[in-house]
Design a protein around this motif. Structure first.
Motif, PDB file in Angstrom:
ATOM      1  N   PRO A   1      19.180  11.321 -41.396  1.00 15.42           N
ATOM      2  CA  PRO A   1      19.348  11.511 -39.951  1.00 15.42           C
ATOM      3  C   PRO A   1      18.552  10.491 -39.152  1.00 15.42           C
ATOM      4  N   GLY A   2      19.140  10.003 -38.052  1.00  9.85           N
ATOM      5  CA  GLY A   2      18.471   9.041 -37.182  1.00  9.85           C
ATOM      6  C   GLY A   2      17.417   9.729 -36.335  1.00  9.85           C
ATOM      7  N   PRO A   3      16.977   9.068 -35.275  1.00  6.07           N
ATOM      8  CA  PRO A   3      17.480   7.781 -34.787  1.00  6.07           C
ATOM      9  C   PRO A   3      16.988   6.603 -35.623  1.00  6.07           C
ATOM     10  N   TYR A   4      17.714   5.475 -35.503  1.00  5.02           N
ATOM     11  CA  TYR A   4      17.363   4.240 -36.176  1.00  5.02           C
ATOM     12  C   TYR A   4      16.877   3.248 -35.123  1.00  5.02           C
ATOM     13  N   THR A   5      15.848   2.483 -35.483  1.00  4.99           N
ATOM     14  CA  THR A   5      15.208   1.592 -34.515  1.00  4.99           C
ATOM     15  C   THR A   5      15.356   0.132 -34.942  1.00  4.99           C
ATOM     16  N   ILE A   6      15.713  -0.711 -33.988  1.00  2.09           N
ATOM     17  CA  ILE A   6      15.801  -2.152 -34.184  1.00  2.09           C
ATOM     18  C   ILE A   6      14.745  -2.808 -33.300  1.00  2.09           C
ATOM     19  N   ARG A   7      13.963  -3.729 -33.864  1.00  9.05           N
ATOM     20  CA  ARG A   7      12.906  -4.409 -33.122  1.00  9.05           C
ATOM     21  C   ARG A   7      13.284  -5.875 -32.930  1.00  9.05           C
ATOM     22  N   LEU A   8      13.223  -6.327 -31.695  1.00  8.74           N
ATOM     23  CA  LEU A   8      13.519  -7.718 -31.364  1.00  8.74           C
ATOM     24  C   LEU A   8      12.266  -8.398 -30.825  1.00  8.74           C
ATOM     25  N   THR A   9      11.929  -9.535 -31.414  1.00  9.42           N
ATOM     26  CA  THR A   9      10.803 -10.335 -30.939  1.00  9.42           C
ATOM     27  C   THR A   9      11.216 -11.800 -30.957  1.00  9.42           C
ATOM     28  N   LYS A  10      10.294 -12.666 -30.548  1.00  9.74           N
ATOM     29  CA  LYS A  10      10.497 -14.108 -30.623  1.00  9.74           C
ATOM     30  C   LYS A  10       9.475 -14.710 -31.588  1.00  9.74           C
ATOM     31  N   THR A  11       9.923 -15.677 -32.364  1.00 12.02           N
ATOM     32  CA  THR A  11       9.001 -16.362 -33.258  1.00 12.02           C
ATOM     33  C   THR A  11       8.069 -17.263 -32.450  1.00 12.02           C
ATOM     34  N   GLY A  12       6.943 -17.614 -33.075  1.00 10.55           N
ATOM     35  CA  GLY A  12       5.981 -18.488 -32.422  1.00 10.55           C
ATOM     36  C   GLY A  12       5.535 -19.583 -33.366  1.00 10.55           C
ATOM     37  N   PRO A  13       4.578 -20.417 -32.969  1.00 13.77           N
ATOM     38  CA  PRO A  13       4.065 -21.477 -33.839  1.00 13.77           C
ATOM     39  C   PRO A  13       3.543 -20.916 -35.155  1.00 13.77           C
ATOM     40  N   TYR A  14       3.688 -21.690 -36.229  1.00 11.20           N
ATOM     41  CA  TYR A  14       3.358 -21.228 -37.572  1.00 11.20           C
ATOM     42  C   TYR A  14       1.906 -20.774 -37.692  1.00 11.20           C
ATOM     43  N   PHE A  15       0.988 -21.486 -37.057  1.00  6.32           N
ATOM     44  CA  PHE A  15      -0.436 -21.175 -37.207  1.00  6.32           C
ATOM     45  C   PHE A  15      -0.977 -20.300 -36.067  1.00  6.32           C
ATOM     46  N   ALA A  16      -0.103 -19.845 -35.191  1.00  4.06           N
ATOM     47  CA  ALA A  16      -0.562 -19.031 -34.060  1.00  4.06           C
ATOM     48  C   ALA A  16      -0.943 -17.638 -34.533  1.00  4.06           C
ATOM     49  N   ASP A  17      -2.093 -17.169 -34.072  1.00  8.70           N
ATOM     50  CA  ASP A  17      -2.560 -15.827 -34.413  1.00  8.70           C
ATOM     51  C   ASP A  17      -2.400 -14.935 -33.190  1.00  8.70           C
ATOM     52  N   GLN A  18      -1.182 -14.495 -32.938  1.00 11.21           N
ATOM     53  CA  GLN A  18      -0.908 -13.678 -31.766  1.00 11.21           C
ATOM     54  C   GLN A  18       0.280 -12.777 -32.031  1.00 11.21           C
ATOM     55  N   THR A  19       0.364 -11.707 -31.261  1.00  5.58           N
ATOM     56  CA  THR A  19       1.468 -10.760 -31.403  1.00  5.58           C
ATOM     57  C   THR A  19       2.754 -11.403 -30.915  1.00  5.58           C
ATOM     58  N   PRO A  20       3.836 -11.330 -31.716  1.00  6.53           N
ATOM     59  CA  PRO A  20       5.101 -11.932 -31.268  1.00  6.53           C
ATOM     60  C   PRO A  20       5.579 -11.280 -29.974  1.00  6.53           C
ATOM     61  N   PRO A  21       6.043 -12.060 -29.010  1.00  7.65           N
ATOM     62  CA  PRO A  21       6.510 -11.475 -27.748  1.00  7.65           C
ATOM     63  C   PRO A  21       7.800 -10.675 -27.950  1.00  7.65           C
ATOM     64  N   ALA A  22       7.860  -9.527 -27.283  1.00 10.84           N
ATOM     65  CA  ALA A  22       9.041  -8.666 -27.376  1.00 10.84           C
ATOM     66  C   ALA A  22      10.201  -9.264 -26.591  1.00 10.84           C
ATOM     67  N   VAL A  23      11.415  -9.030 -27.086  1.00  8.39           N
ATOM     68  CA  VAL A  23      12.626  -9.444 -26.382  1.00  8.39           C
ATOM     69  C   VAL A  23      13.160  -8.236 -25.622  1.00  8.39           C
ATOM     70  N   ARG A  24      13.059  -8.282 -24.314  1.00  7.59           N
ATOM     71  CA  ARG A  24      13.431  -7.151 -23.471  1.00  7.59           C
ATOM     72  C   ARG A  24      14.807  -7.378 -22.857  1.00  7.59           C
ATOM     73  N   GLY A  25      15.445  -6.251 -22.499  1.00  6.94           N
ATOM     74  CA  GLY A  25      16.690  -6.315 -21.755  1.00  6.94           C
ATOM     75  C   GLY A  25      17.888  -6.797 -22.535  1.00  6.94           C
ATOM     76  N   ALA A  26      17.836  -6.762 -23.862  1.00  7.32           N
ATOM     77  CA  ALA A  26      18.979  -7.166 -24.665  1.00  7.32           C
ATOM     78  C   ALA A  26      19.999  -6.030 -24.738  1.00  7.32           C
ATOM     79  N   GLU A  27      21.227  -6.387 -25.071  1.00  9.55           N
ATOM     80  CA  GLU A  27      22.275  -5.389 -25.297  1.00  9.55           C
ATOM     81  C   GLU A  27      22.582  -5.335 -26.789  1.00  9.55           C
ATOM     82  N   LEU A  28      22.389  -4.159 -27.385  1.00 12.88           N
ATOM     83  CA  LEU A  28      22.631  -3.966 -28.807  1.00 12.88           C
ATOM     84  C   LEU A  28      23.726  -2.920 -28.992  1.00 12.88           C
ATOM     85  N   VAL A  29      24.746  -3.268 -29.756  1.00 16.63           N
ATOM     86  CA  VAL A  29      25.853  -2.347 -30.034  1.00 16.63           C
ATOM     87  C   VAL A  29      26.020  -2.257 -31.544  1.00 16.63           C
ATOM     88  N   LEU A  30      26.072  -1.031 -32.059  1.00 13.39           N
ATOM     89  CA  LEU A  30      26.225  -0.780 -33.489  1.00 13.39           C
ATOM     90  C   LEU A  30      27.560  -0.091 -33.729  1.00 13.39           C
TER      91      LEU A  30
END
Length: 276
Positions: A45-74
């Protein structure tokens, strides 16, 4: 064949090379950020969660920024469709659609003027017969303590892939060397008995849960490649390589994505470690 992947980085002690060193500053260009997708759909049983972020520089030590306002259809092959709701920045969730063994699914993502699609399926999974504890004492290569053993059948017909997850007191054991995946290439249709799923012992009173997940074939190789890159460190490390993805831009000339959207079926069993 059961394949446990261990980290080889510890085989070489970097400290052996500690001596006179010169620091060389290398000015590397920042890569163009890419969409990163993480999520799955199961037969539970769900719900099922999908996480969208953006990649960053290879050596960057930071939380990947979230991708907001996207449209997801399953959607699935039976005609069911659902638009996911953003419950937190970059986290999108279903509310109605239920995964089913044998079904295929398409996740469509629209963001920043681009459209991406990921195809997956939910494969069959065997039942777990027994999940037991065993105490090891004075055994070569093992620390004294309690270990867990998996027992269960493997379904007839070559082409099944699985992953084992172990939880200790509801926390996933998620170290790179505890990524345990298997194919049925050498054990097709046989009974799998007394398989040890970890090299680290548990304590009396620990609640231990095992999850057996079926994997699409391509996702099995994605996990292999991910493991290789995570452990690609040390003296003989090779240049980082791209790991495969099933998230594809519908415009072949558009920006690429990384990550994976996978379908899995799941069976679980639990025990509480008892004293001898």
């Amino acid at each position: 064949m059961l394949a446990r992947f261990f980290s080889f980085a510890s085989l070489l002690a970097i400290g052996l090379l500690s001596g006179c060193t010169d620091v060389v500053d290398v000015d590397l260009p920042d890569p163009e950020p890419q969409l990163a997708v993480e999520g799955n759909i199961t037969d539970q049983p769900g719900p099922y969660t999908i996480r969208l972020t953006k990649t960053g520089p290879y050596f960057a030590d930071q939380t990947p920024p979230a991708v907001r306002g996207a449209e997801l259809v399953l959607t699935d092959n039976e005609g069911a469709t659902e638009t996911l709701r953003e419950i937190e920045p970059g986290q999108y969730q279903t509310s109605q659609l239920r995964g089913k063994i044998g079904n295929r699914y398409v996740l469509t993502i629209r963001t920043e003027g681009q459209e991406y699609r990921a195809n997956t399926e939910i494969k069959r999974v065997p039942e777990i017969d027994r999940f037991e504890q065993q105490y090891k004492r004075n055994e070569t290569g093992w620390s004294d303590g309690y270990y867990v053993l998996y027992n269960g059948p493997e379904l007839p017909g070559v082409g099944d892939y699985y992953r084992f997850k172990l939880y200790q007191n509801d926390t996933l054991r998620n170290d790179p060397d505890e990524l345990v995946v298997t194919s049925d290439e050498l054990v097709d249709g046989k009974y799998i008995g007394d398989v040890e799923l970890t090299d680290r012992p548990f304590r009396v009173g620990d609640r231990v849960r095992v999850e057996l997940l079926s994997l699409p074939r391509d996702y099995f190789f994605f996990l292999n490649e991910m493991f290789t890159q995570i452990n690609n460190v040390g003296l003989f490390a090779t240049p980082p390589a791209n790991v495969r993805t099933n998230v594809l831009n519908t415009n072949p000339n558009g920006p690429k994505a990384v990550g994976y959207f996978a379908g899995t079926a799941l069976r679980s069993a639990s025990i509480v470690i008892q004293p001898e």
